[in-house]
Design an enzyme around this catalytic site. Structure first.
Site, PDB file in Angstrom:
ATOM      1  N   ASP A  13       0.850  -1.041   0.027  1.00 16.02           N
ATOM      2  CA  ASP A  13      -0.269   0.032   0.170  1.00 16.02           C
ATOM      3  C   ASP A  13       0.720   1.241  -0.173  1.00 16.02           C
ATOM      4  OD1 ASP A  13      -2.464   1.599   0.327  1.00 16.02           O
ATOM      5  OD2 ASP A  13      -1.623   1.728   2.572  1.00 16.02           O
ATOM      6  N   ASP A  54      -0.159   5.305   0.743  1.00 24.29           N
ATOM      7  CA  ASP A  54      -0.338   6.314   1.700  1.00 24.29           C
ATOM      8  C   ASP A  54      -0.685   5.679   3.279  1.00 24.29           C
ATOM      9  OD1 ASP A  54      -0.731   7.939  -0.422  1.00 24.29           O
ATOM     10  OD2 ASP A  54      -2.620   8.542  -0.136  1.00 24.29           O
ATOM     11  N   ASP A  59      -1.841  -0.752   6.022  1.00 26.18           N
ATOM     12  CA  ASP A  59      -2.319   0.075   7.070  1.00 26.18           C
ATOM     13  C   ASP A  59      -3.712   0.369   7.485  1.00 26.18           C
ATOM     14  OD1 ASP A  59      -2.520   2.137   5.325  1.00 26.18           O
ATOM     15  OD2 ASP A  59      -2.513   3.481   6.825  1.00 26.18           O
TER      16      ASP A  59
END
Length: 259
Positions: free
Chosen positions: A8, A10, A195
């Site tokens: 991922d 951001d 996250d």
């Protein structure tokens, strides 16, 4: 090394506030030196991914874009937005009382997207160049969000919660795209880092999953793979945690291989 890494962006490889990957440079350089493919997997558009992909020097590696709605290949022509137009049409078919609680990127100006994301106006414009999905802000409560999702489901639209936004699409997941890409590479061992809730399937599907500490958005609940030791959590957020997790994974593989 028989490994491919999916990440991922951001809040994971990129800092939540600055969008910098500088703290992860040691691990990035090590991956490049060992010729380990790094696959970006994000809700970002192909237009956004292209510049970052080039800056990271990822060569011919593909990327998962728009939250798993598509796979982008370096040098590919820009896609037309027919799917996005259909998606916006389905969104506008949602009852007005629910529709009013969702503000998508298509409802915002580039300046407004820049404000809610922290991106520059130029980068915000790239974030609006969507072909498959619509991220946005949900401004209702949990009960109304459940109702909103149910209505969208009846319209053939899925909604996934990321670190910042609720993203709508016609389907496709990071996990599904991960399996496709891994197969193209000969099915090596997979590692996935993320996250936010929209990363869960990808993290659970990988041979080694890493949950990057998230101090800004919706946290990932405890996953079954954590009790098995197959999924780990970092103590530090963003690219700092990412850097340590990747280096530790490489070290563990070296130890197991006796090198």
């Amino acid at each position: 090394m028989n490994l491919i890494i999916f990440t991922d962006l951001d809040g994971t490889l990129l800092d939540h506030e600055s969008y910098s990957y500088a703290p992860a440079q040691e691990a990035l350089s090590t991956l490049k030196a060992r010729d380990v493919p790094l696959i970006l997997a994000s809700s970002k558009t192909a237009a956004e991914i292209a510049g970052l992909h080039a800056a990271l020097g990822l060569g011919e590696a593909p990327a998962i874009v728009e939250n798993g709605a598509a796979v982008w290949h370096p040098g590919a022509a820009d896609e037309a937005g027919e799917a996005y137009a259909r998606l916006r049409g389905r969104l506008d078919a949602v009852p007005a009382v629910l529709r009013a609680k969702f503000t998508g990127f298509g409802d915002m100006s580039a300046a407004e997207v820049a404000e809610v994301t922290g991106l520059s106006p130029e980068a915000a414009a790239l974030a609006q160049a969507r072909a498959h999905s619509e991220p946005g802000l949900w401004q209702g409560d949990g009960e109304s969000e459940t109702e909103f999702r149910a209505v969208l489901h009846e319209l053939g639209v899925t909604a996934r919660r990321g670190g910042r936004f609720l993203t709508l699409s016609f389907g496709g997941t990071k996990a599904g795209r991960m399996a496709e890409i891994a197969a193209r590479y000969g099915t090596p061992k997979t590692m996935a880092l993320g996250d936010a809730p929209n990363d869960i399937e990808m993290i659970e599907a990988a041979d080694r999953g890493v949950i990057i500490r998230n101090d800004h958005g919706t946290n990932i609940p405890t996953l079954l793979g954590e009790t098995e030791g197959r999924i780990l959590r970092t103590d530090t957020a963003g690219p700092t945690g990412w850097n340590r997790a990747v280096l530790e994974a490489l070290n563990d593989m070296d130890t197991k291989q006796g090198t």
